[in-house]
Design an enzyme around this catalytic site. Structure first.
Site, mmCIF file in Angstrom:
data_model
loop_
_atom_site.group_PDB
_atom_site.id
_atom_site.type_symbol
_atom_site.label_atom_id
_atom_site.label_comp_id
_atom_site.label_asym_id
_atom_site.label_seq_id
_atom_site.Cartn_x
_atom_site.Cartn_y
_atom_site.Cartn_z
ATOM 1 N N MET A 75 0.865 -1.305 0.099
ATOM 2 C CA MET A 75 -0.042 -0.185 -0.076
ATOM 3 C C MET A 75 0.725 1.218 0.015
ATOM 4 O O MET A 75 0.371 2.159 0.398
ATOM 5 C CB MET A 75 -0.921 0.048 1.344
ATOM 6 C CG MET A 75 -1.702 -1.244 1.307
ATOM 7 S SD MET A 75 -3.102 -1.347 0.043
ATOM 8 C CE MET A 75 -4.075 0.183 0.830
ATOM 9 N N SER A 76 2.114 1.160 -0.638
ATOM 10 C CA SER A 76 2.921 2.312 -0.292
ATOM 11 C C SER A 76 2.569 3.566 -1.394
ATOM 12 O O SER A 76 2.817 4.606 -1.160
ATOM 13 C CB SER A 76 4.469 1.951 -0.821
ATOM 14 O OG SER A 76 4.654 1.735 -2.098
ATOM 15 N N GLU A 84 15.586 -6.025 -6.183
ATOM 16 C CA GLU A 84 14.284 -5.909 -5.974
ATOM 17 C C GLU A 84 13.438 -4.683 -6.871
ATOM 18 O O GLU A 84 13.854 -3.883 -7.593
ATOM 19 C CB GLU A 84 14.122 -5.095 -4.584
ATOM 20 C CG GLU A 84 14.711 -5.913 -3.403
ATOM 21 C CD GLU A 84 13.681 -7.043 -3.156
ATOM 22 O OE1 GLU A 84 12.623 -6.907 -3.216
ATOM 23 O OE2 GLU A 84 14.385 -8.175 -2.882
ATOM 24 N N LYS A 135 7.055 3.421 -7.545
ATOM 25 C CA LYS A 135 7.176 4.694 -6.765
ATOM 26 C C LYS A 135 7.175 5.870 -7.628
ATOM 27 O O LYS A 135 7.331 5.682 -8.851
ATOM 28 C CB LYS A 135 8.420 4.622 -6.130
ATOM 29 C CG LYS A 135 8.600 3.673 -4.796
ATOM 30 C CD LYS A 135 7.772 3.989 -3.554
ATOM 31 C CE LYS A 135 7.962 2.879 -2.606
ATOM 32 N NZ LYS A 135 7.412 1.417 -2.962
#
Length: 235
Positions: A152-153, A186, A190
């Protein structure tokens, strides 16, 4: 012009329409065979080819769900599925559910990327969970793949856990754009930013910290978000 169907061909076409309305993507041959009681997928394939010859569907070679609906039967009374295009704060369009206005869409089949194996290219076969047929007009630019969002970032701009992010492959992006980025092994989603000449990846949720790319870390932009498909209704 499409020609008259046999009863069995009409049944196959009805099932294709039904599954598109319910799930947003066409059935596989195995699913057709199972749901209609065919003894083999060859029987399903024969009916699909007949529907294609008569102008009701188009078949895409090499794709398990490569069926594009061209037109329904004139007597079909199913309600046309609706797409609710909306715009979140980021300016990125999204559809509230996976549902499509079936007869006239410019559909495309996209790989759905689930979890990305460490170090592997994002479109490597082991990362592809399935293929989905989607309406390419939903997005600001034609995407190359769908990425299932984890966490949920990015909540505050409407990107939620489980959503499908439509991504266009690129290695470049402008400050302020929503990107799929790789940091070492990773992969994350964002907003791209810079501080004092250094790259910063910003979350859209105050519960998460910005990610500052440090010297020695391997950083790459994998793609640019061009849209979003919401898989669950908002409560």
């Amino acid at each position: 012009m499409a020609t008259e169907l046999t009863a069995r061909q009409a049944q196959v076409l009805d099932l294709i329409v039904q599954l598109l309305e319910q799930t947003g993507f066409p059935p596989t041959r195995a699913e057709l065979a199972r749901k209609l009681g065919f003894k083999s997928t060859n029987a399903a394939e024969d009916h699909l080819r007949a529907l294609a010859r008569k102008g009701y569907i188009e078949l895409k070679a090499g794709a398990s769900r490569g069926i594009r609906l061209i037109q329904q039967k004139p007597t079909h009374n199913s309600t046309q599925a609706q797409i609710a295009d909306q715009t979140v704060e980021s300016g990125m369009p999204y559809a509230s559910t996976i549902s499509y206005a079936l007869p006239s869409l410019n559909q495309t089949t996209l790989p759905l990327i689930g979890r990305v194996a460490a170090g592997s290219p994002i479109l490597a076969q082991e990362n592809v969970a399935k293929e989905l047929a989607v309406d390419s007009s939903l997005f600001s630019s034609r995407p190359d793949y769908l990425l299932q969002v984890r966490g949920m970032s990015m909540r505050d701009i409407g990107i939620l856990d489980g959503d499908l992010l439509a991504v266009k492959k690129t290695s470049e992006a402008r400050v302020g754009e929503i990107v799929v980025a790789r940091i070492d092994d990773e992969v994350t989603v964002k907003r791209l930013s810079r501080e004092k000449g250094k790259i910063v990846l910003l979350p859209e949720n105050p519960d998460f910290e910005p990610i500052h790319i440090r010297s020695g870390e391997v950083f790459a932009i994998e793609g640019l978000a061009v849209g979003l498909i919401r898989t669950q209704p908002l409560h």
